[in-house]
Write a protein that holds these residues in place. Structure first.
Motif, mmCIF file in Angstrom:
data_model
loop_
_atom_site.group_PDB
_atom_site.id
_atom_site.type_symbol
_atom_site.label_atom_id
_atom_site.label_comp_id
_atom_site.label_asym_id
_atom_site.label_seq_id
_atom_site.Cartn_x
_atom_site.Cartn_y
_atom_site.Cartn_z
ATOM 1 N N ALA A 66 0.829 -1.206 0.000
ATOM 2 C CA ALA A 66 0.000 0.000 0.000
ATOM 3 C C ALA A 66 0.860 1.252 0.000
ATOM 4 O O ALA A 66 0.564 2.235 -0.700
ATOM 5 C CB ALA A 66 -0.929 -0.011 1.211
ATOM 6 N N MET A 67 1.950 1.247 0.773
ATOM 7 C CA MET A 67 2.815 2.413 0.855
ATOM 8 C C MET A 67 3.569 2.647 -0.443
ATOM 9 O O MET A 67 3.772 3.790 -0.852
ATOM 10 C CB MET A 67 3.785 2.247 2.026
ATOM 11 N N TYR A 70 0.993 4.055 -2.852
ATOM 12 C CA TYR A 70 0.651 5.411 -2.414
ATOM 13 C C TYR A 70 1.750 6.412 -2.765
ATOM 14 O O TYR A 70 1.486 7.472 -3.357
ATOM 15 C CB TYR A 70 0.391 5.418 -0.906
ATOM 16 N N ASN A 71 2.984 6.092 -2.409
ATOM 17 C CA ASN A 71 4.084 7.036 -2.619
ATOM 18 C C ASN A 71 4.340 7.311 -4.096
ATOM 19 O O ASN A 71 4.513 8.470 -4.494
ATOM 20 C CB ASN A 71 5.358 6.513 -1.945
ATOM 21 N N SER A 73 2.190 6.929 -6.500
ATOM 22 C CA SER A 73 1.020 7.643 -7.018
ATOM 23 C C SER A 73 1.136 9.132 -6.717
ATOM 24 O O SER A 73 0.767 9.984 -7.541
ATOM 25 C CB SER A 73 -0.264 7.086 -6.402
ATOM 26 N N MET A 74 1.670 9.463 -5.534
ATOM 27 C CA MET A 74 1.861 10.862 -5.165
ATOM 28 C C MET A 74 2.942 11.524 -6.025
ATOM 29 O O MET A 74 2.893 12.730 -6.280
ATOM 30 C CB MET A 74 2.219 10.974 -3.686
ATOM 31 N N ILE A 125 -5.218 14.148 0.623
ATOM 32 C CA ILE A 125 -4.653 12.831 0.328
ATOM 33 C C ILE A 125 -3.417 12.595 1.189
ATOM 34 O O ILE A 125 -3.192 11.489 1.695
ATOM 35 C CB ILE A 125 -4.301 12.713 -1.166
ATOM 36 N N GLU A 126 -2.625 13.642 1.393
ATOM 37 C CA GLU A 126 -1.395 13.520 2.170
ATOM 38 C C GLU A 126 -1.648 13.221 3.648
ATOM 39 O O GLU A 126 -0.714 12.862 4.372
ATOM 40 C CB GLU A 126 -0.555 14.795 2.036
ATOM 41 N N MET A 128 -2.891 10.719 4.570
ATOM 42 C CA MET A 128 -2.583 9.293 4.657
ATOM 43 C C MET A 128 -1.185 9.049 5.203
ATOM 44 O O MET A 128 -0.909 7.977 5.756
ATOM 45 C CB MET A 128 -2.726 8.642 3.278
ATOM 46 N N ASP A 129 -0.287 10.027 5.071
ATOM 47 C CA ASP A 129 1.053 9.889 5.658
ATOM 48 C C ASP A 129 0.930 9.525 7.137
ATOM 49 O O ASP A 129 1.580 8.599 7.628
ATOM 50 C CB ASP A 129 1.837 11.199 5.533
ATOM 51 N N TYR A 184 8.461 12.000 -2.376
ATOM 52 C CA TYR A 184 7.652 10.779 -2.435
ATOM 53 C C TYR A 184 8.345 9.684 -3.244
ATOM 54 O O TYR A 184 8.124 8.494 -2.999
ATOM 55 C CB TYR A 184 6.262 11.086 -2.991
#
Length: 309
Positions: A66-67, A70-71, A73-74, A125-126, A128-129, A184
């Motif tokens: 997931a990380m 996520y990263n 994608s950012m 969205i951030e 989520m960090d 990211y």
């Protein structure tokens, strides 16, 4: 007394409604400040109370896949934001000096409105960090500065998009998104595991990039104070951007001195994962700044034990 205070609040609210840019009223989370404020209060409630209680008797989640998703994608999202900022003014018609906000319905002005809103939305969205920190039980990373940064930025940017989506006040957003592309990307590689540690030798230079960011932002916005005349529509944003940029420049400068000048951040071959020895890029008891916040690095020690984060 209370009636007078209430009356003044309503007058200020009505003033904001009159000043609201009609082009953004139909965008998500832009109808009033109540929605985004409730989201941020929910974020604070989860991070400071509900999340830790939820995880108190549970093992930390790994969330590696997931990380990574996520990263990276950012990285893509922030690269797109930078491109849109450039194409909506900064690489086309802006002078990089006293650029006022264009309130017209021209294609370029509407493009600036869209990217300003997208930058604002990316701050949610951030959040989520911090959610990842809570679910992975990395409590040492949830510092006051981390929470302040992640809650203050989206809250202030609602007002920015509402009152002045564009102009010289948007420069710091474009620079911030550019820095986040790099950061990211680093976090994505870091989340991928020890086999990618050899590609993270440039960790030190992320701090330098962040320092350059704050210098660029502060210098650019400081032009306002030396111009004979600048008709930027919301001068308050100029003052807030200067204060924010200067504050974090001082913070990061102190970190740089402590970590690199005084040698408190030297690589140590102390971490082990799955029986394989890996180079730890962060010295014991050191801290680093992530996304403008204080956090422990990828290898830190607590009570003499190595802790991977």
């Amino acid at each position: 007394m209370l009636l007078e205070v209430g009356s003044n609040i309503m007058k200020f609210y009505e003033y904001l409604l009159r000043r609201t840019d009609g082009r953004v009223k139909d965008y998500p989370l832009m109808q009033s400040p109540v929605q985004m404020t409730l989201i941020l209060l929910g974020y604070l409630f989860f991070v400071l109370y509900a999340g830790p209680r939820l995880m108190a008797n549970r093992k930390p989640f790994q969330l590696t896949s997931a990380m990574i998703i996520y990263n990276f994608s950012m990285v893509v999202l922030n690269a797109f934001i930078v491109y849109e900022f450039m194409m909506s003014g900064w690489a086309t018609t802006y002078t990089w000096r006293c650029d006022i906000c264009d309130y017209s319905d021209s294609p370029e002005a509407l493009r600036m409105v869209r990217v300003a809103w997208l930058f604002y939305f990316s701050k949610f969205i951030e959040l989520m960090d911090t959610v990842f920190f809570v679910l992975r039980k990395k409590h040492s990373q949830i510092t006051f500065l981390h929470i302040f940064h992640h809650s203050f930025m989206p809250w202030t940017w609602w007002w920015g998009v509402t009152l002045a989506p564009g102009g010289m006040g948007s420069f710091h957003a474009m620079v911030n998104a550019a820095v986040h592309v790099i950061m990211y990307f680093y976090y994505g590689l870091s989340a991928a595991g020890p086999r990618f540690q050899k590609f993270l030798w440039w960790k030190k230079y992320m701090t330098a990039i962040q320092l350059i960011q704050f210098v660029l932002v502060s210098v650019h916005v400081s032009q306002y104070y030396f111009m004979k005349k600048c008709d930027y529509q919301v001068p308050l944003f100029i003052h807030l951007i200067w204060i924010y940029g200067t504050f974090f420049f001082v913070l990061f400068s102190n970190f740089w001195i402590q970590a690199y000048v005084r040698g408190k951040r030297l690589p140590k071959p102390v971490s082990h994962q799955n029986g394989v020895k890996a180079e730890c890029p962060v010295a014991a008891n050191s801290k680093h700044l992530e996304n403008g916040t204080l956090a422990h690095g990828n290898g830190s020690t607590q009570n003499g034990k190595v802790k991977e984060v």
